[in-house]
Scaffold this motif. Structure first.
Motif, mmCIF file in Angstrom:
data_model
loop_
_atom_site.group_PDB
_atom_site.id
_atom_site.type_symbol
_atom_site.label_atom_id
_atom_site.label_comp_id
_atom_site.label_asym_id
_atom_site.label_seq_id
_atom_site.Cartn_x
_atom_site.Cartn_y
_atom_site.Cartn_z
ATOM 1 N N SER A 1 1.213 -1.330 0.124
ATOM 2 C CA SER A 1 -0.238 -0.246 0.466
ATOM 3 C C SER A 1 1.205 0.828 0.016
ATOM 4 C CB SER A 1 -1.020 0.408 1.079
ATOM 5 O OG SER A 1 -1.866 1.681 1.364
ATOM 6 N N PHE B 1 -4.371 -0.897 -0.607
ATOM 7 C CA PHE B 1 -4.138 -1.139 -1.671
ATOM 8 C C PHE B 1 -5.116 -0.550 -2.523
ATOM 9 C CE2 PHE B 1 -3.096 -3.408 -4.727
ATOM 10 C CZ PHE B 1 -2.135 -3.196 -5.256
ATOM 11 N N ASN C 1 -5.508 3.788 -3.066
ATOM 12 C CA ASN C 1 -4.771 3.395 -3.713
ATOM 13 C C ASN C 1 -4.694 3.435 -5.257
ATOM 14 O OD1 ASN C 1 -3.226 5.516 -1.908
ATOM 15 N ND2 ASN C 1 -2.078 3.383 -1.533
#
Length: 181
Positions: A26, A168, A171
């Motif tokens: 991440s 994760f 993003n």
């Protein structure tokens, strides 16, 4: 233990590994996100205004990400999920939804004052831009509040995979949104 069992439920060791791996991933994807932002905006006044606009909603959303699961541990430890138990109508979910909505509304109305305190030296037009984008970013507060509630419920059942993937995925979605816009 089959891979389906590992995906379904994790023990402490597996959960620790998942959290560590996806935290690093991440952060790497976050670095890519920042590179995309810098490539699109460079070091410009617009980029600085965009960062300022999302700073306050992002900070409040991050606080909810930490506070809700921590505050929910005592309550969730005592709740037994019985047949017929309505999780989405539980006091934990309803209370967090209400607190998240209150936080988002508070930030929505406080943004003009907070932005003018934080952004000294910008024009009224730029301040309006910061407030406008900041109000759009208030959606982050709501999403983070529900994500943290979901994360707490997942952790209660020893399901760590989904909750470790959400930063994760956040993003990735943000990168795709920025590139698309």
């Amino acid at each position: 233990m089959s891979w389906r069992d590992k995906v379904s439920k994790q023990g402490v060791r597996d959960a620790s590994i998942l959290i560590a791996v996806f935290t690093v991933l991440s952060q790497l994807v976050g670095l890519i996100r920042e590179a995309v932002l810098a490539n699109l905006f460079g070091t410009s006044a617009e980029y600085d205004l965009l960062l300022l606009a999302v700073a306050i909603p992002g900070m409040v959303g991050s606080m909810l990400m930490v506070a809700i699961p921590s505050a929910g541990i005592p309550h969730l430890q005592g709740v037994a999920l019985k047949p017929g138990y309505r999780l989405l109508a539980s006091p934990f979910v309803l209370t967090n939804a209400m607190l998240t909505a209150i936080a988002a509304v508070f930030v929505w109305f406080a943004l003009p004052a907070l932005s003018s305190i934080l952004a000294t030296g910008i024009t009224p037009e730029q301040l309006g831009m910061v407030v406008g984008w900041g109000r759009i970013a208030c959606v982050i507060i709501i999403l983070r509040g529900f994500e943290s509630t979901f994360r707490a419920l997942q952790h209660r059942e020893n399901h760590f995979l989904t909750s470790t993937l959400t930063p994760f995925a956040y993003n990735i979605v943000l990168i795709l949104t920025l590139v698309t816009l």
